[in-house]
Scaffold this active site. Structure first.
Site, PDB file in Angstrom:
ATOM      1  N   LYS A  53      -3.388  15.422  -8.537  1.00  0.00           N
ATOM      2  CA  LYS A  53      -2.615  15.066  -9.739  1.00  0.00           C
ATOM      3  C   LYS A  53      -1.901  16.429 -10.112  1.00  0.00           C
ATOM      4  O   LYS A  53      -0.635  16.158 -10.551  1.00  0.00           O
ATOM      5  CB  LYS A  53      -3.689  14.510 -10.848  1.00  0.00           C
ATOM      6  CG  LYS A  53      -4.128  13.003 -10.601  1.00  0.00           C
ATOM      7  CD  LYS A  53      -2.834  12.165 -10.686  1.00  0.00           C
ATOM      8  CE  LYS A  53      -3.407  10.562 -10.631  1.00  0.00           C
ATOM      9  NZ  LYS A  53      -2.229   9.551 -10.464  1.00  0.00           N
TER      10      LYS A  53
ATOM     11  N   THR B  77      -9.130   1.327 -19.489  1.00  0.00           N
ATOM     12  CA  THR B  77      -8.832   0.798 -18.431  1.00  0.00           C
ATOM     13  C   THR B  77     -10.160   0.043 -17.911  1.00  0.00           C
ATOM     14  O   THR B  77     -11.223   0.774 -18.068  1.00  0.00           O
ATOM     15  CB  THR B  77      -7.952   1.205 -17.445  1.00  0.00           C
ATOM     16  OG1 THR B  77      -8.796   2.122 -16.916  1.00  0.00           O
ATOM     17  CG2 THR B  77      -6.829   1.722 -18.092  1.00  0.00           C
TER      18      THR B  77
ATOM     19  N   ASP C 258       0.800  -1.196   0.013  1.00  0.00           N
ATOM     20  CA  ASP C 258       0.125   0.044  -0.081  1.00  0.00           C
ATOM     21  C   ASP C 258       0.912   1.316   0.030  1.00  0.00           C
ATOM     22  O   ASP C 258       1.561   1.384   0.969  1.00  0.00           O
ATOM     23  CB  ASP C 258      -0.924  -0.079   1.255  1.00  0.00           C
ATOM     24  CG  ASP C 258      -1.750   1.021   1.337  1.00  0.00           C
ATOM     25  OD1 ASP C 258      -1.688   2.176   0.432  1.00  0.00           O
ATOM     26  OD2 ASP C 258      -2.857   1.091   2.047  1.00  0.00           O
ATOM     27  N   VAL C 259       0.823   2.082  -1.080  1.00  0.00           N
ATOM     28  CA  VAL C 259       1.660   3.090  -1.398  1.00  0.00           C
ATOM     29  C   VAL C 259       1.831   4.091  -0.124  1.00  0.00           C
ATOM     30  O   VAL C 259       2.395   5.193   0.121  1.00  0.00           O
ATOM     31  CB  VAL C 259       1.744   3.886  -2.630  1.00  0.00           C
ATOM     32  CG1 VAL C 259       2.160   2.848  -3.495  1.00  0.00           C
ATOM     33  CG2 VAL C 259       0.527   4.566  -2.919  1.00  0.00           C
TER      34      VAL C 259
ATOM     35  N   TYR D  90      -9.510  14.473  -7.353  1.00  0.00           N
ATOM     36  CA  TYR D  90      -8.594  13.790  -8.268  1.00  0.00           C
ATOM     37  C   TYR D  90      -7.742  14.787  -8.966  1.00  0.00           C
ATOM     38  O   TYR D  90      -6.513  14.706  -8.895  1.00  0.00           O
ATOM     39  CB  TYR D  90      -9.469  12.786  -9.276  1.00  0.00           C
ATOM     40  CG  TYR D  90      -8.527  12.024 -10.155  1.00  0.00           C
ATOM     41  CD1 TYR D  90      -7.750  11.184  -9.638  1.00  0.00           C
ATOM     42  CD2 TYR D  90      -8.508  12.292 -11.441  1.00  0.00           C
ATOM     43  CE1 TYR D  90      -7.105  10.173 -10.331  1.00  0.00           C
ATOM     44  CE2 TYR D  90      -7.652  11.575 -12.335  1.00  0.00           C
ATOM     45  CZ  TYR D  90      -6.882  10.408 -11.743  1.00  0.00           C
ATOM     46  OH  TYR D  90      -6.378   9.823 -12.660  1.00  0.00           O
TER      47      TYR D  90
END
Length: 278
Positions: free
Chosen positions: A162, A193, A65-66, A158
């Site tokens: 980013k 994706t 898990d980053v 989001y």
């Protein structure tokens, strides 16, 4: 030296976060096919194991898990096992837990998204950069989004996070250049994706993306992975601090209109910020 020789990854070691699917899997596949040793990390142990088995013996999985800094440090250390050093990283792990008008934002989901995209990226960069510097240099590629540069209404945290990733890539490039560590970012546009399947399955939104994108097709994961591989390679040895769009030209126009998907949930007034008495 020929171009093909300058994009060889034989006997080099790489770390790919978010390697269990999508862009991360495509990057890992490209590296493995070119002779690299690759450690793929992500949250899903079974998915990682399946991808590693599919891509071959030079690809190893490590559930990570980053947002767990200790886990990230362990992954960076493990990525060096095959060759004794780390040559590069492609950081694909990220996502969002928020969608909808800012005035109705779930603040806890906002914080989780910031933790994943901003803090997670910082942890990976922090520990990978230490290894890259010790090894005499290398390349770090961070996967951002067109939402960082072109506003995407109702995307919540989001695009904001980013944009933070973009600035972090530029800051790191400026700091680490003297140690021969190159740092660049990629902003994908609409890329096919699992996560974007609902978008492509909504005719009004899919058509809006088409109208706002000069090249008349949806992006594929290999479109993004190909640039990531180039930036990792010696052929890109004088490129750093760049944030490059791979978006079919959408960055020239505008972000998408998600009204068709979100108006049924929030209402027309809600989308323009109206909130009832609290």
């Amino acid at each position: 030296m020929s171009l093909s020789a300058r994009i060889s990854f034989a006997d080099r070691s790489y770390l790919v976060t978010g390697g269990g699917s999508g862009i991360g899997k495509a990057v890992a596949a490209g590296l493995a096919a070119a002779g690299a040793h690759v450690l793929i990390v992500g949250r899903g142990a079974e998915r990682l194991a399946a991808v590693a088995a599919e891509l071959g013996d030079t690809v190893r999985p490590l559930p990570t898990d980053v947002t767990d800094e200790d886990g990230v440090a362990a992954a960076v250390a493990a990525a060096q096992d095959s060759t004794g050093r780390l040559h590069g990283v492609v950081h694909c792990a990220g996502g969002s837990q928020t969608i909808g008008p800012l005035t109705q934002m779930d603040s806890e989901a906002w914080r989780r998204t910031v933790d994943l995209n901003v803090n997670g990226t910082m942890y990976v960069l922090k520990h990978a950069a230490r290894a890259l510097v010790r090894g005499g240099g290398g390349s770090f590629v961070g996967i951002s989004s067109i939402a960082a540069s072109n506003t995407h209404r109702w995307f919540g945290a989001y695009g904001v996070t980013k944009a933070g990733v973009d600035h972090l890539m530029m800051l790191a490039a400026d700091e680490l250049g003297p140690s021969q560590v190159r740092v660049n970012g990629i902003r994908p546009g609409l890329t096919r994706t699992e996560l974007v399947a609902p978008v492509l399955d909504t005719p009004q939104i899919a058509e809006d993306y088409r109208l706002s994108t000069p090249l008349p097709r949806v992006g594929e994961v290999d479109d993004v992975a190909d640039l990531a591989l180039f930036l990792l390679s010696d052929a890109a040895s004088w490129i750093t601090g760049q944030i490059i769009n791979v978006d079919g030209g959408q960055g020239l126009r505008r972000g998408p209109d998600f009204t068709a998907m979100l108006e049924p949930a929030f209402g027309a007034d809600g989308l323009r910020g109206v909130v009832g008495p609290q």
